[in-house]
Write a protein that holds these residues in place. Structure first.
Motif, short mmCIF file in Angstrom:
data_model
loop_
_atom_site.label_atom_id
_atom_site.label_comp_id
_atom_site.label_asym_id
_atom_site.label_seq_id
_atom_site.Cartn_x
_atom_site.Cartn_y
_atom_site.Cartn_z
N LEU A 244 4.94 8.37 -6.33
CA LEU A 244 4.25 7.62 -7.39
C LEU A 244 4.33 6.12 -7.14
O LEU A 244 3.31 5.41 -7.20
N VAL A 245 5.52 5.61 -6.83
CA VAL A 245 5.68 4.18 -6.58
C VAL A 245 4.90 3.77 -5.35
O VAL A 245 4.28 2.69 -5.32
N ASN A 246 4.88 4.61 -4.32
CA ASN A 246 4.12 4.28 -3.11
C ASN A 246 2.62 4.19 -3.40
O ASN A 246 1.93 3.30 -2.87
N GLU A 247 2.10 5.08 -4.23
CA GLU A 247 0.67 5.03 -4.55
C GLU A 247 0.34 3.83 -5.45
O GLU A 247 -0.72 3.21 -5.31
N LEU A 248 1.25 3.48 -6.35
CA LEU A 248 1.06 2.26 -7.13
C LEU A 248 1.03 1.03 -6.22
O LEU A 248 0.26 0.09 -6.45
N PHE A 249 1.87 1.05 -5.18
CA PHE A 249 1.88 -0.06 -4.22
C PHE A 249 0.53 -0.17 -3.51
O PHE A 249 -0.02 -1.27 -3.36
N VAL A 250 -0.01 0.96 -3.06
CA VAL A 250 -1.32 0.95 -2.38
C VAL A 250 -2.40 0.44 -3.32
O VAL A 250 -3.27 -0.36 -2.92
#
Length: 439
Positions: A244-250
C-alpha cells in the motif's frame, strides 16, 4: 537568474512543499489515528477535510493580503502559524483537539500556493509563467512523495506525534528563511487604472466557464489522492501495508511528474500562440475516465487509474496560468484565491462526503465493500461530467448566439475591469475572424 531562483523561487517552493505534506500526511497516519483514538471513517474524513475547509475560507482574505502586503510577509507569518498547529497536533489526545490543530495547520498552509504564484508573477516573465508554475507545483508536490515511504520510516521510528514535531520545526525554519532571504517587490503604482476588485474576477464570464470543471476535477483529485486512495487499496485491493505504501509512493511521484509535464506542455502551447483551455479539458476527461475504471473495477491492478487521478491534481499548473492570462498582475492573487475557494471547497465536500457515504455500509471483515466506494465515486463523476459538458458547450453557445444576430458581450484581452463592451450585430462578422477573441 540563479540568484533569483535561490533567493525567491526555492524558499516559496519549500513552503508549498510543507503545505502539500500537511495536506496528504493523513492518508498515511489515518489507520494509526483510528486505532489509537478509536476514530471512524466519517471522523477521519472530517479530520482530514477540515484542512480544505479552512484553506477555502482563507483564500479570499489571503489573496487581498498578498496584493496589499506582498507574499514575503504573509507567507512567513502563516508558516509560523502552521508550525504552531503541527506542534499542537502532535500533543493532542482527542478528536476535538486534533480537529482544532488540523484547522490551525490549514490556516498556516493557506497561502502556500497563492504566495508562490504571486512571487512568480512579480519576478518572472509572463511568457514563462506556465512552465515556472509547473516547476513550483512539481517541487511542492514532492511533499506528497515524502508523505509515503519516507514518512513511513519516521513513523516506525518516532511515531506520528514525533513526526508532527519534526514538521513543526521544519515549518518554523521555512518561515524564518522566507522572511530573511526573499527580497521585497511590488507591482508598482496603479496610475489611472480602474481599481481591481474581487467583483472583477467573479463577473468574468471566462472564469465561470473554467471554474466548475477546475473545482470538481482538481478538488476531487486532491481529496481522493490525499485520503481515500489508501482505504481503497486496503479495502478493495486488499493490499498489505508495505504494498500500500509503495503504491502511494508511485502515485505521489506521478503527481509530481504530472506538474512538470503539464507545465512544459502549457509552455509549448503558449509559445505557439494557442490557448491552454483545450489541454485542461483533455486532462479533465482523462480524470473522469480513470475514475470510471475505478468504479467498474476490472480484474487488473488499479495503480494506473490512481496515477492518472493523482496527475490530474497537478492541473493547477494549467489553470493558474490561464488565470494569469485573464487578469492583470495586481489582481492575480485575488483571482487565484477566487478559484482556490471553489477547488478547496469541493475537496472538502468530496473528502468528508466520501466518508459519510462509506459509513452507510457495514464493515465486512474490517473493510468497506466495493459498492460503497462505487457509490461515492459515482456521484462525484456525474458532477464532473456535467462540468465538462458546460466547459465544452460555452464556446458553442457563444457561436450560436452570434449566428442568431444577438449582441455579444466581449472582454478585453487583459480581463474585465468595470467596462462592459457590447458589440452590435452588424460588427460581428468582422470579429468572427479574430481567433484571439474566441473562447
Amino acid at each position: 537568474m540563479w540568484r533569483l531562483i535561490a533567493c525567491v523561487f526555492l524558499p516559496f517552493a519549500a513552503g508549498y512543499y510543507l503545505s502539500y505534506l500537511f495536506r496528504t500526511i493523513n492518508t498515511l497516519i489515518a489507520g494509526r489515528l483510528a486505532s489509537d483514538l478509536g476514530l471512524g471513517a466519517a471522523d477521519i474524513g472530517l479530520l482530514t477535510s477540515i484542512y480544505f475547509l479552512v484553506v477555502m475560507a482563507a483564500q479570499i482574505p489571503i489573496g487581498m493580503l498578498l496584493d496589499r502586503f506582498g507574499p514575503r510577509r504573509v507567507q512567513s507569518v502563516l508558516l509560523a502559524v502552521a508550525a504552531g498547529g503541527a506542534a499542537l497536533f502532535g500533543l493532542s489526545t482527542g478528536f476535538l483537539s486534533l480537529l482544532f490543530a488540523r484547522a490551525i495547520v490549514g490556516l498556516g498552509s493557506a497561502a502556500a500556493l497563492m504566495s508562490g504564484l504571486k512571487i512568480i508573477v512579480l519576478w518572472f516573465p509572463r511568457e514563462r509563467m506556465a512552465l515556472i508554475n509547473g516547476y513550483m507545483i512539481m517541487l511542492g508536490s514532492l511533499g506528497a512523495v515524502t508523505a509515503t515511504a519516507p514518512a513511513e520510516v519516521l513513523l516506525d521510528w518516532i511515531g506520528w506525534r514525533g513526526l508532527f514535531g519534526v514538521l513543526a520545526a521544519a515549518s518554523a525554519l521555512a518561515a524564518i528563511l522566507i522572511y530573511l532571504v526573499v527580497p521585497e517587490r511590488t507591482t508598482g503604482p496603479q496610475g489611472t487604472r480602474t481599481p481591481a476588485t474581487l467583483k472583477t474576477v467573479y463577473s468574468d464570464a471566462r472564469f465561470w466557464r473554467m471554474a466548475p470543471l477546475s473545482a470538481t476535477c482538481i478538488g476531487s483529485a486532491w481529496a481522493l489522492q490525499s485520503l481515500w486512495a489508501a482505504p481503497w487499496l486496503s479495502d478493495v485491493e486488499r493490499l498489505d501495508r508495505t504494498r500500500l505504501v509503495n503504491e502511494l509512493f508511485v502515485m505521489a511521484v506521478a503527481l509530481s511528474l504530472g506538474a512538470l509535464v503539464l507545465g512544459v506542455l502549457a509552455n509549448w502551447v503558449r509559445r505557439r500562440a494557442k490557448k491552454s483551455e483545450a489541454l485542461f479539458g483533455l486532462v479533465a476527461a482523462m480524470l473522469i475516465v480513470a475514475e470510471l475504471v475505478l468504479i467498474l473495477h476490472p480484474p487488473w491492478p488499479s495503480l494506473l487509474p490512481w496515477c492518472v487521478l493523482s496527475m490530474a491534481g497537478s492541473a493547477t499548473a494549467l489553470t493558474y496560468a490561464i488565470i494569469a492570462d485573464y487578469f492583470p498582475a495586481e489582481l492575480v492573487a485575488r483571482a487565484n484565491g477566487g478559484l482556490n475557494v471553489l477547488q478547496f471547497g469541493w475537496a472538502f465536500v468530496v473528502q468528508y462526503g466520501t466518508g459519510l457515504i462509506l459509513e452507510q455500509w457495514p464493515l465486512e471483515a474490517g473493510h468497506y465493500p466495493l459498492t460503497a466506494y462505487q457509490t461515492a465515486f459515482g456521484v462525484n463523476v456525474l458532477l464532473q461530467v456535467a462540468a465538462l459538458v458546460w466547459f465544452a458547450a460555452v464556446p458553442w453557445l457563444e457561436r450560436r448566439k452570434r449566428k442568431a444576430g444577438g449582441p455579444v458581450t466581449r472582454q478585453p484581452a487583459g480581463g474585465w475591469n468595470s467596462v462592459e463592451v457590447v458589440i452590435p450585430p452588424a460588427e460581428l462578422a468582422i470579429l468572427e475572424a479574430d481567433d484571439h477573441a474566441e473562447w
